[in-house]
Design an enzyme around this catalytic site. Structure first.
Site, PDB file in Angstrom:
ATOM      1  N   TYR A 144      14.368  -2.363 -10.029  1.00 55.64           N
ATOM      2  CA  TYR A 144      14.232  -3.547 -10.875  1.00 55.64           C
ATOM      3  C   TYR A 144      14.055  -3.175 -12.346  1.00 55.64           C
ATOM      4  CZ  TYR A 144      13.382  -6.166  -6.516  1.00 55.64           C
ATOM      5  OH  TYR A 144      13.488  -6.748  -5.272  1.00 55.64           O
TER       6      TYR A 144
ATOM      7  N   LYS B 212      10.991   7.024   0.998  1.00 52.08           N
ATOM      8  CA  LYS B 212      12.185   7.449   1.742  1.00 52.08           C
ATOM      9  C   LYS B 212      12.634   8.792   1.177  1.00 52.08           C
ATOM     10  CE  LYS B 212      15.452   6.523   4.845  1.00 52.08           C
ATOM     11  NZ  LYS B 212      15.138   6.475   6.302  1.00 52.08           N
TER      12      LYS B 212
ATOM     13  N   ASP C 268      11.623   2.644   6.589  1.00 49.89           N
ATOM     14  CA  ASP C 268      12.211   1.988   7.753  1.00 49.89           C
ATOM     15  C   ASP C 268      11.242   2.031   8.941  1.00 49.89           C
ATOM     16  OD1 ASP C 268      12.601   4.723   7.562  1.00 49.89           O
ATOM     17  OD2 ASP C 268      14.599   4.722   8.432  1.00 49.89           O
TER      18      ASP C 268
ATOM     19  N   ASP D  60       8.484  -5.152  -2.357  1.00 51.47           N
ATOM     20  CA  ASP D  60       8.950  -6.540  -2.341  1.00 51.47           C
ATOM     21  C   ASP D  60       9.373  -6.941  -0.925  1.00 51.47           C
ATOM     22  OD1 ASP D  60       9.682  -9.034  -3.268  1.00 51.47           O
ATOM     23  OD2 ASP D  60      11.446  -8.349  -4.355  1.00 51.47           O
TER      24      ASP D  60
ATOM     25  N   ASP E  28       7.196  -9.320   2.072  1.00 54.55           N
ATOM     26  CA  ASP E  28       7.783 -10.523   2.664  1.00 54.55           C
ATOM     27  C   ASP E  28       7.786 -10.436   4.187  1.00 54.55           C
ATOM     28  OD1 ASP E  28       8.173 -11.582   0.189  1.00 54.55           O
ATOM     29  OD2 ASP E  28      10.344 -11.811   0.350  1.00 54.55           O
TER      30      ASP E  28
END
Length: 333
Positions: free
Chosen positions: A127, A174, A207, A231, A235
């Site tokens: 972002y 990751k 993951d 983010d 959620d």
């Protein structure tokens, strides 16, 4: 008693409904708060050419906190438009995005309750705004920016939160694939966690974290991760604890000033219909109160919000929560 100034920015869509609902609940607490209203968002951009007018930014700079409703972000690039939320985060260096996920009712089958906090880095990553198009529009590139400085300070914030909670920190990355960017985040984070020997620290691939959140969310206490990962994972956690109607967030930095907002978007499909669930905005207001030092009032507001079901009406739900706040006060007297 110190008076605190709160800037209310309804923004777009259902923000115009849930921010007045949050104000109603805050007023029921009878605290020394002064409210100032300001404009920001896509509708303001269409009207004035600026999504974050200078007078709004000035009002925020003079305030102790901002309670923001929602902003409508177009799916395609609009010349001159930039998200006012991102602009406020960067202007005030609100580098830590705090997103709690708490079960407000018993889980199916008697599963343990969920009480976790996602601490999301707020200023960089994917972002960062570094995007470009090449090959006559056939290739689009976004650069992921990770710095050691930002990685260290978000981990420091997460460690402090873990100390206040149950003492467990999950470092999510990751690095097995994104060896440079996640590798840097991981190295910088581990430098910080090494200074907190009393914390239980674990690493987890993003993951794997998504899978474990679905399978056993109760195992998590504090999760710290980069911008996009945080983010998405927050959620997911919201979906396990009642949905975005209960998802609150705080954007904070080094100082007292903070920006507080429900995680949900502007929901234009139900805007203006008195259908929006105001509890996420009200719970964001509760986070704001805790940040300003009104810990008892914050607890009362959270309790009232979690104990009140969404009636299907924004106004009726907010009125019920305001009344619940008053009843809690009466029972304590």
């Amino acid at each position: 008693m110190t008076t605190h100034t709160i800037v209310l920015i309804p923004g777009d869509g259902i923000g115009q409904e849930v921010i007045p609902a949050a104000r109603l609940a805050l007023e029921a607490l009878d605290l020394p708060l002064v409210f100032r209203e300001a404009d920001a968002g896509f509708a303001v951009f269409e009207r004035t050419g600026s999504a974050l007018p200078a007078e709004t930014l000035a009002a925020c700079a003079d305030a102790d906190a901002v309670l923001f409703g929602a902003t409508q972000s177009p799916m395609t690039k609009v010349s001159g438009y930039a998200s006012p939320i991102l602009a406020l985060r960067r202007h005030f260096d609100l580098y830590a995005n705090l997103r709690p996920a708490v079960t407000s009712s018993p889980r199916p089958g008697g599963a343990p309750p969920i009480d976790l906090l996602v601490v999301r880095e707020n200023t960089e990553g994917l972002y960062s705004g570094r995007e470009r198009v090449e090959a006559d529009g056939e290739i689009a590139i976004t650069e992921r920016v990770i710095t050691a400085h930002a990685s260290r300070r978000i981990t420091e914030a997460a460690c402090q939160w873990a100390l206040r909670r149950r003492g467990k920190l999950t470092l999510v990355h990751k690095a097995n694939v994104l060896k440079e960017t996640c590798g840097l985040f991981r190295r910088a984070a581990l430098e910080v966690t090494a200074e907190y020997p009393t914390l239980e620290v674990e690493e987890m691939l993003v993951d794997t974290t998504a899978m474990r959140l679905v399978q056993e969310p109760e195992r998590f206490d504090v999760i710290v991760t980069t911008n996009l990962f945080g983010d998405i994972l927050s959620d997911l956690a919201a979906g396990l604890t009642g949905g975005l109607g209960l998802a609150a967030s705080a954007n904070v930095g080094e100082g007292r000033f903070g920006l507080f907002e429900p995680v949900h978007g502007s929901a234009p499909d139900i805007a203006g219909q008195d259908k929006a669930d105001p509890r996420a905005a009200i719970l964001s207001a509760a986070l704001m109160l805790a940040h300003l030092g009104y810990n008892d009032a914050s607890t009362r507001l959270q309790s009232a919000a979690y104990a009140t079901a969404h009636t299907g009406s924004t106004r009726a739900t907010s009125a019920a929560i305001a009344e619940a706040v008053r009843q809690i006060a009466i029972r304590r007297e």
